[in-house]
Design an enzyme around this catalytic site. Structure first.
Site, short mmCIF file in Angstrom:
data_model
loop_
_atom_site.label_atom_id
_atom_site.label_comp_id
_atom_site.label_asym_id
_atom_site.label_seq_id
_atom_site.Cartn_x
_atom_site.Cartn_y
_atom_site.Cartn_z
N GLU A 1 147.94 67.04 11.55
CA GLU A 1 146.68 66.40 11.90
C GLU A 1 145.59 67.44 11.92
O GLU A 1 145.85 68.64 12.05
CB GLU A 1 146.79 65.69 13.25
CG GLU A 1 147.30 66.57 14.39
CD GLU A 1 147.55 65.80 15.67
OE1 GLU A 1 146.61 65.13 16.14
OE2 GLU A 1 148.67 65.88 16.19
N TRP A 2 144.35 67.01 11.76
CA TRP A 2 143.23 67.94 11.86
C TRP A 2 143.01 68.32 13.32
O TRP A 2 143.29 67.52 14.23
CB TRP A 2 141.95 67.30 11.33
CG TRP A 2 141.96 66.91 9.88
CD1 TRP A 2 141.64 65.69 9.37
CD2 TRP A 2 142.27 67.74 8.75
NE1 TRP A 2 141.74 65.71 7.99
CE2 TRP A 2 142.13 66.95 7.59
CE3 TRP A 2 142.68 69.07 8.61
CZ2 TRP A 2 142.37 67.44 6.30
CZ3 TRP A 2 142.92 69.56 7.33
CH2 TRP A 2 142.76 68.77 6.20
#
Length: 266
Positions: free
Chosen positions: A151-152
């Protein structure tokens, strides 16, 4: 006189027993149930109004934890309906969750199936991250497959790099292959809607997925992409856990869960 006494005792046992009582227990009958509470409905401090595909329609629920949950009363959490746990182990190439060892040991003691997960860091080569995970997570055949958390992280104080999609998928492949060779189990991929879309993970097949979707069923957010686990809230309330809790479901029936466990925890 002794013969009469023995005959009397046999007659009494026969009157009080059934065929099942006198049969040897099968392995499944003597083991702990793999589903703590079927289809539990946990409270939520910020509940979503589910139009369809409500999570409590799923039989098997679990949680995921890191240092932010601190110590967990796992027997209590299990009794409330937590049937599995994902436990944060590592991040990047040098960060180790200080509660991992406690969660890892206590879930096993409580009979809660668990997996370790790694939070990917885009400023460290994938091979280095895989080695760091392997260094800190023991091989345990009874554990569920390891998890790669993709995930960012826009709030990171040290690394906000966002590589292009092709680079992301290549790095994922490197990490996953190294970890699979070491543990002998195909890893699970955890991801969020924006990361999935940004990196065209609909084309990245061959691995089981654990999808985050707290404002709609995964089919609404990820289309027809298959998933094994679904994280449906980050604000749940689980007995035995302090504060807000992530809650997940297994995408299948109780029988399917039992089969999945047999295939992935040996």
């Amino acid at each position: 006189m002794r013969r009469l006494a023995a005959l009397f005792m046999l007659t009494l046992l026969g009157a009080c027993s059934t065929v099942d009582d006198l049969s040897p227990l099968s392995p499944s009958a003597s083991s702990s149930p793999t589903v703590a509470v079927r289809a539990p409905r946990f409270e939520d401090s910020k509940p979503h109004e589910w139009d369809s595909g409500a999570p409590w329609n799923y039989a098997v629920h679990g949680t995921d934890v890191s240092k932010y949950q601190t110590s967990v009363d796992w027997p209590t959490a299990k009794a409330s309906g937590i049937s599995f746990a994902f436990i944060k182990a590592t991040e990047g190439g040098d960060r180790f969750d200080e509660y991992f060892n406690e969660h890892w040991a206590r879930t096993k003691a409580a009979g809660v199936p668990r997996a370790a997960y790694h939070f990917f860091y885009f400023c460290t080569p994938a091979a280095q991250q895989a080695r760091w995970f392997i260094q800190n997570v023991p091989v345990d055949r009874s554990a569920m497959p390891p998890v790669l958390d993709m995930e960012w992280n826009p709030k990171s104080p040290t690394c906000r790099l966002r590589p292009d999609a092709a680079t992301v998928r290549a790095e994922m492949t490197t990490f996953l292959q190294i970890v699979e060779r070491h543990y002998g189990k195909k890893p699970i991929i955890y991801t969020s809607v924006d990361f999935f879309d940004d990196n065209q993970l609909s084309t990245f097949r061959g691995y089981p997925y654990w999808l985050r979707s707290v404002a709609g069923h995964p089919r609404e957010k990820y289309g027809s992409h298959p998933f094994t686990f679904w994280q449906y809230t980050g604000t749940g309330i689980v007995p035995g856990m302090t504060g807000k809790s992530d809650i997940n479901v297994f995408n299948g029936s109780e029988a399917a869960w039992n089969k999945w466990l047999r295939q992935n925890t040996r």
